[in-house]
Design an enzyme around this catalytic site. Structure first.
Site, PDB file in Angstrom:
ATOM      1  N   CYS A   1     -30.054  45.796  19.686  1.00 54.53           N
ATOM      2  CA  CYS A   1     -30.741  45.454  18.441  1.00 54.53           C
ATOM      3  C   CYS A   1     -31.945  46.149  18.199  1.00 54.53           C
ATOM      4  CB  CYS A   1     -30.920  44.059  18.821  1.00 54.53           C
ATOM      5  SG  CYS A   1     -29.729  42.919  19.207  1.00 54.53           S
TER       6      CYS A   1
ATOM      7  N   CYS B   1     -32.509  42.638  23.518  1.00 60.20           N
ATOM      8  CA  CYS B   1     -31.303  43.471  23.292  1.00 60.20           C
ATOM      9  C   CYS B   1     -31.572  44.756  22.910  1.00 60.20           C
ATOM     10  CB  CYS B   1     -30.422  42.422  22.197  1.00 60.20           C
ATOM     11  SG  CYS B   1     -29.358  43.396  21.224  1.00 60.20           S
TER      12      CYS B   1
END
Ligand SMILES: [Zn+2]
Length: 153
Positions: A72, A69
């Site tokens: 993230c 991600c």
């Protein structure tokens, strides 16, 4: 001596660790496995996280994330910097939802990154998306023990 909280990812036991011992490779008091500290941040999984949330007298901040991600990963340095700033007041946790999908499912995490604060064993607030540091600290401040509620009994 000021202590922080961590639960063991191997046996689930909750440990209290003095701040000065964080960098010295502290081990679980029950099973002697290494406790999962990365600086002021602890990695927790579906075995350890529920125990930590129930036991801690400090608010717990959890960053549900995954290695694939992008947002993230770009949020990670912000999280680390803020963990140093607020490490005495909160326990900063990361949960890798790719390594342990059950951990995300247990807390109803649908998108990542998702940030959740737990106080007194209950979810207090959550927000999704990678926040810039000022917004993150502002959001976090709402959950500080001194803010918003009278903690005197
Ligand atoms: Zn253990």
């Amino acid at each position: 001596m000021e202590k922080t909280w961590v639960a063991c990812n191997s046996c689930g036991s909750v440990n209290r660790v003095p701040f000065e011992r964080i960098g010295q490779g502290p081990k679980c008091g029950s099973c002697k496995n290494a406790l999962p500290f990365h600086g002021a941040i602890v990695d927790q999984n579906s075995k350890s996280l529920p125990n930590l949330i129930q036991a801690s007298d400090k608010p717990i901040v959890v960053d549900f994330w995954a290695p694939w991600c992008g947002p993230c990963l770009s949020f990670a340095p912000t999280y680390e910097a803020v963990s140093k700033q607020f490490g005495q007041e909160f326990v900063f946790v990361k949960v890798n939802t790719e390594a342990d999908p059950q951990a995300g499912a247990m807390y109803g995490v649908r998108g990542i990154p998702t940030l959740v604060v737990f106080t007194g064993g209950m979810e207090a607030q959550r927000i999704s998306g990678a926040l810039p540091a000022p917004q993150f600290t502002q959001w976090l401040s709402k959950a500080r023990p001194a803010a918003g509620q009278n903690t005197q009994v």
